[in-house]
Design a protein around this motif. Sequence first.
Motif, PDB file in Angstrom:
ATOM      1  N   ASP A  45      11.618   5.915   7.319  1.00  0.00           N
ATOM      2  CA  ASP A  45      11.672   6.044   5.857  1.00  0.00           C
ATOM      3  C   ASP A  45      12.876   5.307   5.262  1.00  0.00           C
ATOM      4  N   VAL A  46      14.041   5.496   5.863  1.00  0.00           N
ATOM      5  CA  VAL A  46      15.239   4.825   5.365  1.00  0.00           C
ATOM      6  C   VAL A  46      15.121   3.314   5.551  1.00  0.00           C
ATOM      7  N   ALA A  47      14.641   2.885   6.709  1.00  0.00           N
ATOM      8  CA  ALA A  47      14.505   1.451   6.978  1.00  0.00           C
ATOM      9  C   ALA A  47      13.545   0.799   5.992  1.00  0.00           C
ATOM     10  N   LYS A  48      12.454   1.476   5.674  1.00  0.00           N
ATOM     11  CA  LYS A  48      11.488   0.924   4.725  1.00  0.00           C
ATOM     12  C   LYS A  48      12.138   0.721   3.353  1.00  0.00           C
ATOM     13  N   GLN A  49      12.914   1.678   2.899  1.00  0.00           N
ATOM     14  CA  GLN A  49      13.564   1.553   1.602  1.00  0.00           C
ATOM     15  C   GLN A  49      14.606   0.436   1.611  1.00  0.00           C
ATOM     16  N   VAL A  50      15.411   0.391   2.679  1.00  0.00           N
ATOM     17  CA  VAL A  50      16.476  -0.607   2.756  1.00  0.00           C
ATOM     18  C   VAL A  50      15.907  -2.019   2.842  1.00  0.00           C
ATOM     19  N   VAL A  51      14.953  -2.252   3.741  1.00  0.00           N
ATOM     20  CA  VAL A  51      14.420  -3.611   3.877  1.00  0.00           C
ATOM     21  C   VAL A  51      13.670  -4.034   2.616  1.00  0.00           C
ATOM     22  N   THR A  52      13.007  -3.104   1.959  1.00  0.00           N
ATOM     23  CA  THR A  52      12.325  -3.431   0.705  1.00  0.00           C
ATOM     24  C   THR A  52      13.330  -3.926  -0.332  1.00  0.00           C
ATOM     25  N   GLU A  53      14.431  -3.224  -0.478  1.00  0.00           N
ATOM     26  CA  GLU A  53      15.443  -3.619  -1.467  1.00  0.00           C
ATOM     27  C   GLU A  53      16.072  -4.962  -1.115  1.00  0.00           C
ATOM     28  N   LEU A  54      16.416  -5.164   0.157  1.00  0.00           N
ATOM     29  CA  LEU A  54      17.084  -6.404   0.547  1.00  0.00           C
ATOM     30  C   LEU A  54      16.159  -7.618   0.413  1.00  0.00           C
ATOM     31  N   VAL A  55      14.910  -7.469   0.825  1.00  0.00           N
ATOM     32  CA  VAL A  55      13.970  -8.583   0.704  1.00  0.00           C
ATOM     33  C   VAL A  55      13.639  -8.827  -0.775  1.00  0.00           C
ATOM     34  N   ALA A  56      13.432  -7.767  -1.536  1.00  0.00           N
ATOM     35  CA  ALA A  56      13.149  -7.932  -2.975  1.00  0.00           C
ATOM     36  C   ALA A  56      14.298  -8.652  -3.669  1.00  0.00           C
ATOM     37  N   ASN A  57      15.528  -8.325  -3.324  1.00  0.00           N
ATOM     38  CA  ASN A  57      16.677  -9.020  -3.915  1.00  0.00           C
ATOM     39  C   ASN A  57      16.653 -10.503  -3.573  1.00  0.00           C
ATOM     40  N   ALA A  58      16.352 -10.821  -2.317  1.00  0.00           N
ATOM     41  CA  ALA A  58      16.313 -12.224  -1.904  1.00  0.00           C
ATOM     42  C   ALA A  58      15.211 -12.979  -2.643  1.00  0.00           C
ATOM     43  N   VAL A  59      14.074 -12.346  -2.818  1.00  0.00           N
ATOM     44  CA  VAL A  59      12.956 -12.988  -3.519  1.00  0.00           C
ATOM     45  C   VAL A  59      13.287 -13.150  -5.006  1.00  0.00           C
TER      46      VAL A  59
END
Length: 137
Positions: A45-59
């Motif tokens: 759950d934590v990994a899903k939230q973190v990777v979503t935010e980091l990838v969304a920021n990069a995009v």
Amino acid sequence: MTMTAAPVGPQRYAERYLATLEAPTQARQDIALALEAWGLPQLVDVAKQVVTELVANAVEHTDAATVSASITRTGTESARIVVTDTSRTRPSPGTPAPDDENGRGLLLVDALAHDWGSELVHGGKRVWAELRADGPQ
């Protein structure tokens, strides 16, 4: 004579995504599958939230054509997520107004990760987050 297995490197999964609005969802699914396969459901759950935010920021905040996301198992109950892109601008958490709908991604990463940061690398930057089953500290 007793035989023992040779040490094996850390478990790691990495993928490159087109920098589109679908990239965060794809990365979230891939990272969750890797953690499940490694027997680390407590980090999903934590990994899903973190990777979503980091990838969304990069995009959203770079002009990168692709974004890479990886996860490496760093212990029995810990992992490190790394997102790389071609931008040389390092992210920093903002202070959004209470009614802003955007601008909270890195604040969320800061709250969920044990530690996180960014560093410039050849060809861009990498943003990383350390996750532990016992939560942020």
